[in-house]
Each structure stands twice: as structure tokens, then as C-alpha cells.
Design a protein around this motif. Structure first.
Motif: not given
Ligand SMILES: [Cu+2]
Length: 295
Positions: A141-142, A201, A240, A243-244
Motif C-alpha cells: 500500500q501503495w 493487489h 486495495c 491510493d489504489h
């Protein structure tokens, strides 16, 4: 404003030409390895698996188009010929052996016709051939951490912010540029192993036809063979976290020579190798630039 028929015709023609130009222009923008404005097809293929996916997609599209048109034609015939007005006394037929056998058998044959190339594609994707090189992509992440276990290389790839992107001579597409990209040699079989460090992810690069979940505690595996040199963009494809949308994947496909030079450059801890966005210079130039800067 009143238009004569001729004027109207010319305007419509102009509109049609503009439409065609827009569509043609849109596909002309298309660049290998990245999305394009007005794109309405799959991204251009950069690997044998994607060649296959594209073929299968087009095959299914035309099959479905023919079936849909056939059913539409049947419906229109029924509506026109057999409505209460034009056919006041309906036939009381209930069985027709030939038609019943046909409407059972033909769909079965169509499904078998789909299953054969479908399974062939599935096995092509799943059976990892003997790999020339293994990379491991760990989703965080991320951002992504890339490792080349055989060469003891590991680094993290973070998205460029808008300011850094604007400074580049040829900026990467918005939200797709990174500070350190993945570098692989052209025409080599690359085994991709992926896992998640925190949440799920998904490692996806459309032009290579790969999309595989990166799951904590598991090591998933896929492969690609890039057949053309260039820069290929992908993204995390599993929701995810906040900040996917900001963990892009950049793969630079280079010649064997450039790849070897890059490996040496990275292993000697230089900070101007071709995985970095100012790249485009050959690794040799980068190494030379670094040598003077550091001495
Ligand atoms: Cu992600």
C-alpha cells in the motif's frame, strides 16, 4: 435558418467525414503499451499471449454478432408474419423432430467450437514455459517492490507526482509514470511471481495480456514474452485502498545488451540507470554520467 436539401446533404456528409476522422485519428494516437484517447479496441499486443487473447476476443465478437443477427431476424419474421392480423388462424403444430435436433445440436457444436480455443488459451497462460529470467513483484500500500532474485536486485517503484512528471523532456502518461520501472530483455521469457505485503493487489499489464492477483501469504505466478522493445504501462487492478489508482506499473523492454548494462549499473548502486524516468539514454551513457558525477 432554412437549408435546401443539397445544403443539408452536404452538412450531413461533413458530419460523417468528421466522425470518421475522429475515430481514425483516435486509433492513430494509439501507441504500443499505453492507453489512447478514443480507444475502442484492445491495447495493441506486445506478447504471444496477448496475440492469442486478441484473436479469441475477435473470434467471439463475430460469433456473437452472427448469432445476435440471426435471432433478431427470426424475431422480425415472427413479428411480421405471425401477428394476429396477418395470421388469424395459428397452426397447432407442437413437435418437429428435425428442428428440435438442430436447436439442440447446433448450440452444442458452437460451445465446443468456443471451448477448444478457450482451453488452449487458458493453458498457454497457466503453463509457465522454461523462464530466462524471474522477477518478483510485491504489492504494497501503495507501490510495487520489484526483485530480481537471481541477480540480487531489489527496489521500490513509486508513481511520479505531477511536478516531477512535468520536468521530464518526454513525460509519461498522467498517473502512469514511475521513478523506477521494471526492466526486462526483449524476446525473453519472463516469469513473474507476485505477492501482497499487506492487502490483495493485482499485477496487470494489458499489452502483455497478464493480470494476476498479488495475495498476502501466497506466491502467484504468470509469464510474458515481450516481442517488441518499448515502454509498457499497467496498473494495480485490485481495489486495495485509498491510493489504489496511484500504483502504476512500468515495464521497459530493452535489448539484451542494454539489459546487461542496466543490471551492472543498478548493481553498482549508480543513480542514473535506464529504469529511471530520465532514461531513454542507453545504460552506458548513464553509467558514464554517473561516474563523473560521483568521482
Ligand atoms: Cu494495489
Amino acid at each position: 435558418m432554412k437549408l435546401s436539401r443539397g445544403q443539408m446533404g452536404r452538412r450531413l456528409l461533413g458530419l460523417a467525414v468528421a466522425g470518421v476522422a475522429l475515430v481514425a485519428g483516435g486509433s492513430a494516437y494509439a501507441e504500443l503499451g499505453q492507453p489512447a484517447p478514443w480507444e475502442w479496441t484492445l491495447q495493441a499486443s506486445g506478447s504471444p499471449v496477448m496475440d492469442n487473447i486478441t484473436w479469441f476476443h475477435n473470434f467471439l465478437f463475430w460469433l456473437i454478432a452472427v448469432i445476435t443477427l440471426f435471432v433478431l431476424a427470426l424475431l422480425i419474421i415472427v413479428v411480421v408474419k405471425f401477428n394476429a392480423k396477418s395470421n388469424p388462424v395459428p397452426s397447432r403444430t407442437t413437435h418437429n423432430t428435425l428442428i428440435e435436433v438442430a436447436w439442440t445440436l447446433i448450440p452444442v457444436l458452437i460451445l465446443v467450437g468456443i471451448a477448444v480455443p478457450s482451453f488452449r488459451l487458458l493453458f498457454l497462460e497457466l503453463d509457465v514455459p522454461k523462464a530466462d529470467l524471474t522477477i518478483k513483484a510485491t504489492g504494497n500500500q501503495w507501490n510495487w517492490t520489484y526483485a530480481y532474485p537471481d541477480d540480487k536486485i531489489e527496489y521500490t517503484s513509486i508513481m511520479l507526482n505531477e511536478d516531477d512528471r512535468a520536468k521530464l523532456a518526454s513525460p509519461p502518461p498522467r498517473l502512469l509514470g514511475v521513478d523506477h520501472s521494471l526492466v526486462v530483455p526483449v524476446n525473453k521469457i519472463v516469469r513473474v511471481q507476485t505477492t501482497g505485503a499487506d492487502v490483495i493487489h493485482s499485477f496487470a499489464v494489458p499489452a502483455f495480456g497478464i493480470k494476476i492477483d498479488s495475495i498476502p501469504g501466497r506466491l502467484n505466478e504468470t509469464w510474458f514474452k515481450a516481442t517488441k522493445e518499448g515502454i509498457y504501462y499497467g496498473q494495480c487492478s485490485e481495489l486495495c485502498g485509498k491510493d489504489h489508482a496511484f500504483m502504476p506499473i512500468v515495464v521497459k523492454v530493452v535489448s539484451d545488451q542494454v539489459y546487461d548494462d542496466w543490471k551492472k549499473c543498478v548493481q553498482s548502486n549508480k543513480d542514473d540507470c535506464i529504469d529511471q524516468p530520465q532514461g531513454g539514454k542507453s545504460a552506458k551513457q548513464s553509467a558514464r554520467g554517473d561516474g563523473t558525477a560521483k568521482s
